[in-house]
Scaffold this motif. Structure first.
Motif, PDB file in Angstrom:
ATOM      1  N   THR A   1       8.801 -14.016   8.289  1.00 59.03           N
ATOM      2  CA  THR A   1       7.974 -13.373   8.246  1.00 59.03           C
ATOM      3  C   THR A   1       9.126 -12.284   7.030  1.00 59.03           C
ATOM      4  O   THR A   1      10.152 -13.003   7.164  1.00 59.03           O
ATOM      5  CB  THR A   1       6.683 -12.234   9.286  1.00 59.03           C
ATOM      6  N   TRP A   2       8.011 -12.018   6.440  1.00 53.52           N
ATOM      7  CA  TRP A   2       9.080 -11.135   5.272  1.00 53.52           C
ATOM      8  C   TRP A   2       8.336  -9.612   5.002  1.00 53.52           C
ATOM      9  O   TRP A   2       7.400  -9.716   5.397  1.00 53.52           O
ATOM     10  CB  TRP A   2       8.930 -11.952   3.318  1.00 53.52           C
ATOM     11  N   LEU A   3       9.913  -8.897   4.810  1.00 50.26           N
ATOM     12  CA  LEU A   3       9.668  -7.352   4.779  1.00 50.26           C
ATOM     13  C   LEU A   3       9.739  -6.912   3.904  1.00 50.26           C
ATOM     14  O   LEU A   3      10.622  -7.154   2.524  1.00 50.26           O
ATOM     15  CB  LEU A   3      10.338  -6.893   6.155  1.00 50.26           C
ATOM     16  N   THR A   4       8.829  -6.674   2.617  1.00 56.09           N
ATOM     17  CA  THR A   4       8.951  -6.720   1.777  1.00 56.09           C
ATOM     18  C   THR A   4       8.536  -4.889   0.942  1.00 56.09           C
ATOM     19  O   THR A   4       8.544  -3.920   1.765  1.00 56.09           O
ATOM     20  CB  THR A   4       7.502  -6.706   1.050  1.00 56.09           C
ATOM     21  N   CYS A   5       9.148  -4.700   0.470  1.00 57.71           N
ATOM     22  CA  CYS A   5      10.093  -2.642   0.734  1.00 57.71           C
ATOM     23  C   CYS A   5       9.520  -2.445  -0.616  1.00 57.71           C
ATOM     24  O   CYS A   5       9.662  -2.900  -1.741  1.00 57.71           O
ATOM     25  CB  CYS A   5      11.449  -2.654   0.407  1.00 57.71           C
ATOM     26  N   GLU A   6       9.375  -0.992  -0.616  1.00 56.75           N
ATOM     27  CA  GLU A   6       8.318  -0.474  -1.782  1.00 56.75           C
ATOM     28  C   GLU A   6       9.787   0.671  -2.231  1.00 56.75           C
ATOM     29  O   GLU A   6       9.970   1.337  -1.235  1.00 56.75           O
ATOM     30  CB  GLU A   6       7.742   0.417  -1.412  1.00 56.75           C
ATOM     31  N   GLU A   7      10.518   0.316  -3.342  1.00 58.22           N
ATOM     32  CA  GLU A   7      11.283   1.156  -3.806  1.00 58.22           C
ATOM     33  C   GLU A   7      10.570   2.542  -5.008  1.00 58.22           C
ATOM     34  O   GLU A   7      10.932   2.932  -6.105  1.00 58.22           O
ATOM     35  CB  GLU A   7      12.187   0.561  -5.148  1.00 58.22           C
ATOM     36  N   THR A   8      10.248   3.269  -4.162  1.00 61.66           N
ATOM     37  CA  THR A   8       9.553   4.513  -5.010  1.00 61.66           C
ATOM     38  C   THR A   8       9.623   5.639  -3.730  1.00 61.66           C
ATOM     39  O   THR A   8       8.613   4.950  -2.476  1.00 61.66           O
ATOM     40  CB  THR A   8       7.978   3.818  -5.670  1.00 61.66           C
ATOM     41  N   GLU A   9       8.915   6.680  -3.967  1.00 63.06           N
ATOM     42  CA  GLU A   9       9.157   7.989  -3.127  1.00 63.06           C
ATOM     43  C   GLU A   9       7.201   8.627  -4.019  1.00 63.06           C
ATOM     44  O   GLU A   9       7.280   9.852  -3.259  1.00 63.06           O
ATOM     45  CB  GLU A   9       9.609   9.048  -2.834  1.00 63.06           C
ATOM     46  N   ASP A  10       6.380   7.972  -4.332  1.00 65.45           N
ATOM     47  CA  ASP A  10       5.319   8.162  -5.203  1.00 65.45           C
ATOM     48  C   ASP A  10       4.484   8.942  -3.892  1.00 65.45           C
ATOM     49  O   ASP A  10       4.107   7.780  -2.996  1.00 65.45           O
ATOM     50  CB  ASP A  10       4.786   7.275  -6.178  1.00 65.45           C
ATOM     51  N   LYS A  11       3.963  10.061  -3.846  1.00 66.88           N
ATOM     52  CA  LYS A  11       2.619  10.400  -3.381  1.00 66.88           C
ATOM     53  C   LYS A  11       1.537  10.411  -3.985  1.00 66.88           C
ATOM     54  O   LYS A  11       1.109  10.139  -4.675  1.00 66.88           O
ATOM     55  CB  LYS A  11       2.828  11.416  -2.713  1.00 66.88           C
ATOM     56  N   ALA A  12       0.242   9.807  -2.828  1.00 67.94           N
ATOM     57  CA  ALA A  12      -1.371  10.457  -3.700  1.00 67.94           C
ATOM     58  C   ALA A  12      -0.729  11.089  -4.576  1.00 67.94           C
ATOM     59  O   ALA A  12      -1.146  12.566  -4.134  1.00 67.94           O
ATOM     60  CB  ALA A  12      -1.779  10.192  -2.178  1.00 67.94           C
ATOM     61  N   GLY A  13      -1.184  11.369  -5.614  1.00 67.58           N
ATOM     62  CA  GLY A  13      -2.057  11.706  -6.626  1.00 67.58           C
ATOM     63  C   GLY A  13      -1.070  11.528  -7.998  1.00 67.58           C
ATOM     64  O   GLY A  13      -1.168  12.259  -8.956  1.00 67.58           O
ATOM     65  N   THR A  14      -0.054  10.785  -7.524  1.00 64.87           N
ATOM     66  CA  THR A  14       1.484  10.846  -8.177  1.00 64.87           C
ATOM     67  C   THR A  14       0.657   9.051  -9.150  1.00 64.87           C
ATOM     68  O   THR A  14       0.424   8.236  -8.308  1.00 64.87           O
ATOM     69  CB  THR A  14       2.301  11.046  -8.132  1.00 64.87           C
ATOM     70  N   ASN A  15       0.737   9.246 -10.696  1.00 61.81           N
ATOM     71  CA  ASN A  15       0.632   8.086 -10.831  1.00 61.81           C
ATOM     72  C   ASN A  15      -0.505   7.315 -10.469  1.00 61.81           C
ATOM     73  O   ASN A  15      -0.835   6.168 -10.777  1.00 61.81           O
ATOM     74  CB  ASN A  15       1.529   7.404 -11.120  1.00 61.81           C
ATOM     75  N   GLY A  16      -1.838   7.993 -10.394  1.00 65.40           N
ATOM     76  CA  GLY A  16      -2.985   7.680  -9.656  1.00 65.40           C
ATOM     77  C   GLY A  16      -2.803   6.840  -8.905  1.00 65.40           C
ATOM     78  O   GLY A  16      -4.347   6.789  -7.932  1.00 65.40           O
TER      79      GLY A  16
ATOM     80  N   GLY B   1       5.990   4.115  -0.720  1.00 63.82           N
ATOM     81  CA  GLY B   1       7.684   4.184   0.082  1.00 63.82           C
ATOM     82  C   GLY B   1       7.584   3.655   0.699  1.00 63.82           C
ATOM     83  O   GLY B   1       8.734   3.611   2.159  1.00 63.82           O
ATOM     84  N   PHE B   2       6.835   2.907   1.524  1.00 62.30           N
ATOM     85  CA  PHE B   2       7.078   2.022   2.941  1.00 62.30           C
ATOM     86  C   PHE B   2       7.481   0.357   2.963  1.00 62.30           C
ATOM     87  O   PHE B   2       7.643  -0.068   1.955  1.00 62.30           O
ATOM     88  CB  PHE B   2       5.741   1.816   3.691  1.00 62.30           C
ATOM     89  N   ILE B   3       7.921   0.244   4.069  1.00 56.84           N
ATOM     90  CA  ILE B   3       7.510  -1.469   4.245  1.00 56.84           C
ATOM     91  C   ILE B   3       6.898  -2.230   4.412  1.00 56.84           C
ATOM     92  O   ILE B   3       5.749  -1.781   5.271  1.00 56.84           O
ATOM     93  CB  ILE B   3       8.993  -1.287   5.582  1.00 56.84           C
ATOM     94  N   PHE B   4       6.365  -3.117   4.290  1.00 56.44           N
ATOM     95  CA  PHE B   4       5.707  -3.616   4.715  1.00 56.44           C
ATOM     96  C   PHE B   4       5.761  -5.524   4.876  1.00 56.44           C
ATOM     97  O   PHE B   4       6.224  -6.008   4.302  1.00 56.44           O
ATOM     98  CB  PHE B   4       3.994  -4.013   3.674  1.00 56.44           C
ATOM     99  N   GLU B   5       4.581  -6.216   5.732  1.00 60.42           N
ATOM    100  CA  GLU B   5       5.266  -7.422   6.420  1.00 60.42           C
ATOM    101  C   GLU B   5       4.586  -8.225   5.760  1.00 60.42           C
ATOM    102  O   GLU B   5       3.035  -8.034   5.606  1.00 60.42           O
ATOM    103  CB  GLU B   5       4.825  -7.853   7.909  1.00 60.42           C
TER     104      GLU B   5
END
Length: 461
Positions: free
Chosen positions: A168-183, A189-193
């Motif tokens: 499988t592939w682990l895709t990485c978010e390169e951000t720390e935006d939280k809910a309410g930021t940028n909509g 800011g997590f990793i997903f499989e």
């Protein structure tokens, strides 16, 4: 990955050097590359495949004997009918499928301003307001596209990641935006499989125990199941190098959801890796410190309190891969004017888990000719015939360049898609370089305009 302001600054510096006659011969290295290729076929110290031949179609220059096929371009219809091929093609891997097929999983580093976001698909969407994610292509033995569909949607700024030993592939978010930021409606800011064979098996579940920060790439120790992670932080204090100790180290699809411990690397007496300038410099007794708050509820991880000894930072931690019995990771550059302890144009570090030892293996020197392979190594992979393939992330002409065991650098590909003007040309950077499981095809992305290439030819020449 894309740093427009950095590119302009680098271009200005190079143009100044050109005017003063101080052009060099492209990138230079210090260090011994032989150890980087553990686990790859033996290299013969080749100095490349010859000069690049201009492409009449104006897409991709390659050495004589090599050819490319365009697999996918942004804006074209996805073969699944789910929407259009998204923008900003970034990190990628090629995984073995059944019957000689190849599963190509491709990141899309889309922010909220992206031209074409990843289409939302029921069961595969984390946050409907996120435009990032992955698409998955299935290819036959001749690199014909059999299918192309959404792998995950509703994520943000999917930059790099890494393959798992279980396919499988682990895709990485390169951000720390939280809910309410940028909509956004959820924290990012997590990793997903992502399971490229059947994305609905993996879904869109954040692997929260692996940390919430500006992720870049991962590499997995196949024997111990430990996941190593890089953090590409743009401003001081810079990113950290992490390891994740999973509760289920045996692996398998979904195993990382069982949680584990996230730790950051501390190099005793070295608060900033950029201060180390000599290749071969080696540090024993490496410590791993538990991250106080992996979810970074109030404070980014790199700003958290790691005790009186502090923690070790580094600017622009990007590529990461496992080779032999060690993990290698890349610092793309360091600039003292931006807060680093020292300046360099790229480093490759090796961490040996058995010896608990960190060693600076390679230091990149400045490439001052706009038409030659330049500084700032980014995505990196082992070539099956020995050596490295590296995507540069600087200014001017954009290359995939190869590196031999002897440290010789050669241009493997040059992008020809001008995204600027005839008077002030610009070229989209390369990303996601990877090889097919049989080693006969190099796959690589042009970031913008988003284009995925399959390159074949006499790789073992």
């Amino acid at each position: 990955m894309s740093r427009t302001s950095d590119a302009r600054q680098s271009a200005t510096r190079r143009q100044m050097l050109a005017r003063t006659g101080a052009l060099g011969a492209g990138i230079a290295f210090a260090g011994s590359l032989g150890e980087l290729f553990a686990g790859s076929a033996a290299a013969q110290g080749r100095s490349g495949y010859g000069d690049l031949v201009p492409d009449p179609a104006g897409l991709l220059d390659l050495p004589k004997g090599f050819r490319y096929k365009v697999l996918s371009r942004e804006g074209d219809p996805l073969r699944s009918g789910e929407g259009k091929v998204p923008s900003n093609h970034d990190g990628m891997t090629a995984l073995e499928g059944r019957g000689g097929r190849v599963h190509l999983v491709r990141n899309h580093e889309n922010r909220v301003t992206a031209k074409i976001g990843v289409p939302t698909v029921e069961g595969l969407t984390y946050d409907p307001m996120g435009k990032g994610g992955c698409t998955a292509l299935t290819l036959d033995r001749d690199n014909n596209v059999l299918s192309e569909r959404v792998g995950i949607a509703g994520t943000a700024v999917n930059c790099a990641g890494g393959p798992t030993p279980w396919g499988t592939w682990l895709t990485c978010e390169e951000t720390e935006d939280k809910a309410g930021t940028n909509g956004y409606t959820k924290d990012h800011g997590f990793i997903f499989e992502v399971d490229p064979a059947d994305p609905h098996r993996s879904g869109a579940v954040p692997l929260t125990a692996m940390g919430r920060y500006q992720h870049e790439a991962i590499a997995i120790d196949p024997r111990r199941g430990i996941v190593y992670e890089t953090e590409d932080a743009f401003q001081a204090p810079f990113g950290l190098f992490y390891r994740f100790l999973p509760n289920r180290p045996e692996g398998g699809l979904g195993s990382l959801r069982a949680g584990g411990r996230l730790q950051a690397m501390r190099v005793p007496g070295v608060p900033d890796l950029s201060a180390v300038q000599e290749t071969g410099a080696s540090f024993g007794g490496i410590e791993w410190v538990d991250v106080p708050d992996p979810l970074a509820a109030q404070t980014p991880i790199r700003n958290q309190d790691f005790g009186p000894k502090g923690i070790t930072h580094a600017q622009k931690l990007e590529g990461c891969y496992w080779g032999g019995s060690c993990v290698y990771f890349v610092s793309s550059y360091a600039r003292s004017r931006e807060g680093s302890a020292g300046d360099h144009f790229g480093q490759i570090w090796r961490y040996d888990p058995a010896a608990r030892r960190l060693t600076l293996v390679i230091v990149f020197g400045p490439g001052t000719d706009l038409q030659l392979p330049g500084e700032e190594p980014d995505n990196i992979c082992l070539a099956p015939s020995g050596g490295l393939m590296v995507c540069e992330d600087g200014a001017g002409a954009q290359h995939v360049f190869g590196v031999t065991r002897k440290g010789e650098v050669y241009a493997m590909a040059r992008g020809r898609q001008n995204i600027g003007t005839p008077d002030e040309p610009e070229w989209g950077e390369f990303a996601g370089v990877t090889f097919s499981p049989d080693g006969d095809t190099m796959y690589v992305n042009c970031y913008t305009p988003g284009t995925t290439f399959a390159v074949t030819g006499p790789w073992h020449r």
